[in-house]
Design a protein around this motif. Structure first.
Motif, PDB file in Angstrom:
ATOM      1  N   ILE A 146      -1.894  -6.534  19.828  1.00 12.96           N
ATOM      2  CA  ILE A 146      -3.084  -5.933  19.232  1.00 12.96           C
ATOM      3  C   ILE A 146      -3.051  -4.433  19.521  1.00 12.96           C
ATOM      4  CG2 ILE A 146      -4.503  -8.032  19.377  1.00 12.96           C
ATOM      5  CD1 ILE A 146      -5.874  -6.696  21.873  1.00 12.96           C
ATOM      6  N   GLY A 174       1.714 -11.008   9.471  1.00 16.90           N
ATOM      7  CA  GLY A 174       2.571  -9.840   9.718  1.00 16.90           C
ATOM      8  C   GLY A 174       3.999 -10.132  10.114  1.00 16.90           C
ATOM      9  N   ILE A 175       4.465  -9.395  11.132  1.00 16.97           N
ATOM     10  CA  ILE A 175       5.864  -9.429  11.557  1.00 16.97           C
ATOM     11  C   ILE A 175       6.245 -10.811  12.108  1.00 16.97           C
ATOM     12  CG2 ILE A 175       7.528  -8.449  13.208  1.00 16.97           C
ATOM     13  CD1 ILE A 175       5.787  -5.810  13.019  1.00 16.97           C
ATOM     14  N   ILE A 204      -1.967  -9.132  26.357  1.00 14.99           N
ATOM     15  CA  ILE A 204      -1.379  -9.724  25.137  1.00 14.99           C
ATOM     16  C   ILE A 204      -0.040  -9.063  24.801  1.00 14.99           C
ATOM     17  CG2 ILE A 204      -1.697 -10.064  22.637  1.00 14.99           C
ATOM     18  CD1 ILE A 204      -4.784 -10.128  23.256  1.00 14.99           C
ATOM     19  N   THR A 246       0.829 -15.982  12.809  1.00 12.71           N
ATOM     20  CA  THR A 246       0.099 -16.393  11.608  1.00 12.71           C
ATOM     21  C   THR A 246      -0.005 -15.258  10.599  1.00 12.71           C
ATOM     22  OG1 THR A 246      -1.969 -15.817  12.725  1.00 12.71           O
ATOM     23  CG2 THR A 246      -1.289 -18.141  12.790  1.00 12.71           C
ATOM     24  N   ALA A 274       8.835  -4.893  20.602  1.00  7.43           N
ATOM     25  CA  ALA A 274       8.217  -3.726  21.256  1.00  7.43           C
ATOM     26  C   ALA A 274       7.728  -2.806  20.144  1.00  7.43           C
ATOM     27  CB  ALA A 274       9.212  -3.054  22.191  1.00  7.43           C
ATOM     28  N   ASN A 282       5.976 -11.666  20.130  1.00  9.72           N
ATOM     29  CA  ASN A 282       5.515 -10.791  19.055  1.00  9.72           C
ATOM     30  C   ASN A 282       4.018 -10.503  19.085  1.00  9.72           C
ATOM     31  OD1 ASN A 282       5.657  -9.708  16.091  1.00  9.72           O
ATOM     32  ND2 ASN A 282       4.110 -11.332  16.041  1.00  9.72           N
TER      33      ASN A 282
HETATM   34  P1  NAD Z   1      -0.668  -8.563  12.948  1.00 12.19           P
HETATM   35  O1  NAD Z   1      -2.048  -8.203  13.367  1.00 12.19           O
HETATM   36  O2  NAD Z   1      -0.372  -8.742  11.502  1.00 12.19           O
HETATM   37  O3  NAD Z   1      -0.193  -9.887  13.697  1.00 12.19           O
HETATM   38  C1  NAD Z   1      -0.468 -10.092  15.049  1.00 12.19           C
HETATM   39  C2  NAD Z   1      -0.420 -11.569  15.334  1.00 12.19           C
HETATM   40  O4  NAD Z   1      -0.751 -11.777  16.708  1.00 12.19           O
HETATM   41  C3  NAD Z   1      -1.418 -12.380  14.504  1.00 12.19           C
HETATM   42  O5  NAD Z   1      -0.814 -13.602  14.134  1.00 12.19           O
HETATM   43  C4  NAD Z   1      -2.545 -12.601  15.492  1.00 12.19           C
HETATM   44  O6  NAD Z   1      -3.276 -13.773  15.200  1.00 12.19           O
HETATM   45  C5  NAD Z   1      -1.753 -12.745  16.782  1.00 12.19           C
HETATM   46  N1  NAD Z   1      -2.560 -12.543  17.979  1.00 12.19           N
HETATM   47  C6  NAD Z   1      -3.447 -11.558  18.259  1.00 12.19           C
HETATM   48  N2  NAD Z   1      -4.020 -11.768  19.448  1.00 12.19           N
HETATM   49  C7  NAD Z   1      -3.490 -12.911  19.943  1.00 12.19           C
HETATM   50  C8  NAD Z   1      -3.692 -13.657  21.118  1.00 12.19           C
HETATM   51  N3  NAD Z   1      -4.593 -13.289  22.047  1.00 12.19           N
HETATM   52  N4  NAD Z   1      -2.968 -14.790  21.289  1.00 12.19           N
HETATM   53  C9  NAD Z   1      -2.094 -15.208  20.359  1.00 12.19           C
HETATM   54  N5  NAD Z   1      -1.864 -14.542  19.212  1.00 12.19           N
HETATM   55  C10 NAD Z   1      -2.562 -13.406  19.007  1.00 12.19           C
HETATM   56  O7  NAD Z   1       0.273  -7.455  13.609  1.00 12.19           O
HETATM   57  P2  NAD Z   1       1.798  -7.056  13.346  1.00 12.19           P
HETATM   58  O8  NAD Z   1       1.793  -5.669  12.820  1.00 12.19           O
HETATM   59  O9  NAD Z   1       2.551  -8.098  12.647  1.00 12.19           O
HETATM   60  O10 NAD Z   1       2.269  -6.949  14.863  1.00 12.19           O
HETATM   61  C11 NAD Z   1       3.146  -7.862  15.479  1.00 12.19           C
HETATM   62  C12 NAD Z   1       3.824  -7.179  16.647  1.00 12.19           C
HETATM   63  O11 NAD Z   1       4.598  -6.088  16.170  1.00 12.19           O
HETATM   64  C13 NAD Z   1       2.856  -6.612  17.674  1.00 12.19           C
HETATM   65  O12 NAD Z   1       3.357  -6.812  18.978  1.00 12.19           O
HETATM   66  C14 NAD Z   1       2.837  -5.141  17.337  1.00 12.19           C
HETATM   67  O13 NAD Z   1       2.505  -4.350  18.441  1.00 12.19           O
HETATM   68  C15 NAD Z   1       4.276  -4.938  16.904  1.00 12.19           C
HETATM   69  N6  NAD Z   1       4.496  -3.747  16.096  1.00 12.19           N
HETATM   70  C16 NAD Z   1       3.840  -3.572  14.925  1.00 12.19           C
HETATM   71  C17 NAD Z   1       4.071  -2.410  14.201  1.00 12.19           C
HETATM   72  C18 NAD Z   1       3.385  -2.127  12.904  1.00 12.19           C
HETATM   73  O14 NAD Z   1       3.486  -1.010  12.414  1.00 12.19           O
HETATM   74  N7  NAD Z   1       2.700  -3.084  12.301  1.00 12.19           N
HETATM   75  C19 NAD Z   1       4.974  -1.446  14.677  1.00 12.19           C
HETATM   76  C20 NAD Z   1       5.625  -1.671  15.871  1.00 12.19           C
HETATM   77  C21 NAD Z   1       5.380  -2.823  16.579  1.00 12.19           C
END
Ligand code: NAD
Length: 256
Positions: free
Chosen positions: A89, A15-16, A109, A13, A137, A86
């Motif tokens: 947290i 970010g990535i 998670i 919902t 990852a 994906n």
């Molecule tokens: P974000 O917080 O924007 O999105 C995370 C998503 O996961 C949201 O849609 C949230 O609602 C969902 N989520 C959280 N807890 C949940 C649960 N218990 N059940 C189902 N959904 C749940 O974060 P993002 O930055 O887009 O991260 C997405 C992935 O990318 C993560 O695994 C994160 O570790 C990874 N990542 C992010 C970065 C970064 O710099 N943002 C870098 C490397 C990896």
């Protein structure tokens, strides 16, 4: 081509995850959006993807911290040709003060959910005769930073699991790879700027420059669109023999 295939993207919902789901829909895939909430906006997000790209899109609520709900998500999806693990947290704290419930939640998670969804999805992929498992990852799946014990542990675990899934599916038209992004300016990173500033005793601007982008030689954030392009590439025929590997998009972080 991903046209007509069904993609399940956990935690999509924001970010990535949302970026990858949007790109797969643009390329013609039917998409399942997911998070732990069940709001009108969640369902509206799926409806707008469906309308904009002329694909089927559905939102399915499932809490990725719960094994049965991870498996339930795939069952409710009914099909899963492309699985993007994906959901994730973060929590930033030194080990002695790291809250046990945060440790448990991050391991569940960020790591265990990928095991449960993959276990449920592989039989569907085998039946369909094609499949892609894409684990989001992190550079923290390959390198460590202080104060991120649970996250670094979970992401290293995901990289390990990626290799096992690749070996178990090696003789089949199924691949499993991990994308390892450096810092992307999503809500997840925005939320850790104040904590990082606190841990290091510096301002939030300094936290971005001196701590966060310190690791990233390009000094630029990775974008959601770049990661979505990599995910789509992993679904292409060109990537059919790429399996069990890590694709970094980290501005040079892991070259150090
Ligand atoms: P974000 O917080 O924007 O999105 C995370 C998503 O996961 C949201 O849609 C949230 O609602 C969902 N989520 C959280 N807890 C949940 C649960 N218990 N059940 C189902 N959904 C749940 O974060 P993002 O930055 O887009 O991260 C997405 C992935 O990318 C993560 O695994 C994160 O570790 C990874 N990542 C992010 C970065 C970064 O710099 N943002 C870098 C490397 C990896």
């Amino acid at each position: 081509s991903v046209s007509g295939k069904t993609a399940v993207v956990t935690g999509s919902t924001s970010g990535i995850g949302l970026g990858i789901a949007t790109e797969l829909a643009r390329a013609g895939a039917n998409v399942i959006l997911n998070s732990f909430t069940d709001s009108e906006e969640d369902h509206a997000l799926a409806a707008s993807l469906a309308e904009e790209h002329g694909v089927n899109a559905r939102y399915i609520q499932a809490d990725m911290s719960k094994a049965d709900q991870c498996r339930g998500l795939i069952e409710k999806a009914g099909a899963c040709d492309i699985l993007v693990n994906n959901a994730g947290i973060q929590h930033v704290a030194p080990i002695p003060e790291f809250p046990v419930e945060k440790w448990d939640a991050i391991i569940a998670i960020n790591m265990s959910s990928a095991f449960h969804t993959t276990a449920a999805a592989l039989p569907m992929m085998r039946k369909a005769g094609w499949g892609r498992v894409i684990n989001i990852a992190s550079a923290h799946g390959l390198r460590a930073s202080p104060f991120k014990s649970a996250y670094v542990t979970a992401k290293h675990g995901v990289v390990g699991m990626t290799k096992v899934v690749a070996l178990e599916t090696a003789k089949e038209p199924i691949t499993c790879n991990a994308i390892c992004p450096g810092y992307v300016l999503t809500p997840l990173v925005e939320a850790q700027i104040p904590d990082t500033a606190k841990e290091y005793g510096i301002s939030e601007d300094e936290a971005i420059e001196k701590v966060i982008l310190l690791k990233q030689p390009s000094k630029e954030f990775v974008t959601v669109e770049q990661l979505a392009g990599i995910a789509l590439f992993l679904c292409s025929d060109a990537a059919a023999q790429m399996t069990g590997t890590t694709l970094t998009a980290d501005g040079g972080w892991t070259s150090q």
